[in-house]
Design an enzyme around this catalytic site. Structure first.
Site, short mmCIF file in Angstrom:
data_model
loop_
_atom_site.label_atom_id
_atom_site.label_comp_id
_atom_site.label_asym_id
_atom_site.label_seq_id
_atom_site.Cartn_x
_atom_site.Cartn_y
_atom_site.Cartn_z
N HIS A 1 0.77 -1.19 -0.10
CA HIS A 1 0.11 -0.11 0.05
C HIS A 1 0.69 1.32 0.07
O HIS A 1 0.85 2.08 -0.86
CB HIS A 1 -0.86 -0.02 1.17
N LEU B 1 -3.01 -8.12 3.37
CA LEU B 1 -3.50 -9.03 4.10
C LEU B 1 -5.00 -9.63 3.74
O LEU B 1 -5.46 -10.71 3.34
CB LEU B 1 -3.45 -9.04 5.58
N GLY C 1 -9.05 -6.01 -0.44
CA GLY C 1 -10.06 -4.75 -0.42
C GLY C 1 -10.18 -4.13 -1.65
O GLY C 1 -9.68 -4.81 -2.91
N HIS D 1 -8.36 -1.90 -3.22
CA HIS D 1 -7.08 -1.90 -3.72
C HIS D 1 -6.87 -3.02 -4.72
O HIS D 1 -6.33 -2.97 -5.84
CB HIS D 1 -5.89 -1.54 -2.84
#
Length: 128
Positions: free
Chosen positions: A19, A80, A83, A85
């Site tokens: 990220h 993890l 989502g 992204h």
């Protein structure tokens, strides 16, 4: 763990994609994974890339590997959870990479949090 099916003579590269954060210390674990890959697989060129708030981004990292002669790049999302992204942003970036570098074979791995080995390892760490 997926078996290596890369043809002989292929210059392989791996991009660890995370990220990103404004905090420079946040990058240390990502860079530690890259360093470990370099130790255990010295024939694989490894870069880190970040979605936002850190540099380099994924297109820049892929272009740098391409300039070094890499013709097969595996992108490993170090997320993890899966989502927005991983579900929405990453496929768009990957399509752009394939368009910008048609001579490179790109392999997108599942998000790290979906890897059974990592799930097992995190569970063992949690109960130790």
């Amino acid at each position: 763990m997926q078996p290596d099916t890369t043809p002989a003579g292929t210059q392989r590269g791996t991009i660890l994609f995370a990220h990103g954060s404004r905090d420079p210390l946040w990058r240390k674990p990502i860079e530690a994974v890259a360093d470990h890959i370099r130790k255990i697989a010295p024939d694989v060129l490894v870069n880190c890339a970040y979605l936002e708030l850190s540099v380099p981004d994924l297109p820049t990292s892929a272009a740098e590997l391409a300039a070094r002669g890499v013709n097969a790049i595996t992108v490993v999302p170090l997320f993890l959870g899966v989502g927005k992204h991983a579900r929405e942003d990453l496929p768009v970036i990957m399509a752009q990479l394939k368009s910008n570098h048609p001579h490179i074979s790109f392999n997108l791995r599942p998000a790290m949090g979906e890897e059974p080995l990592l799930i097992e390892l995190m569970a063992k760490i949690a109960i130790s």
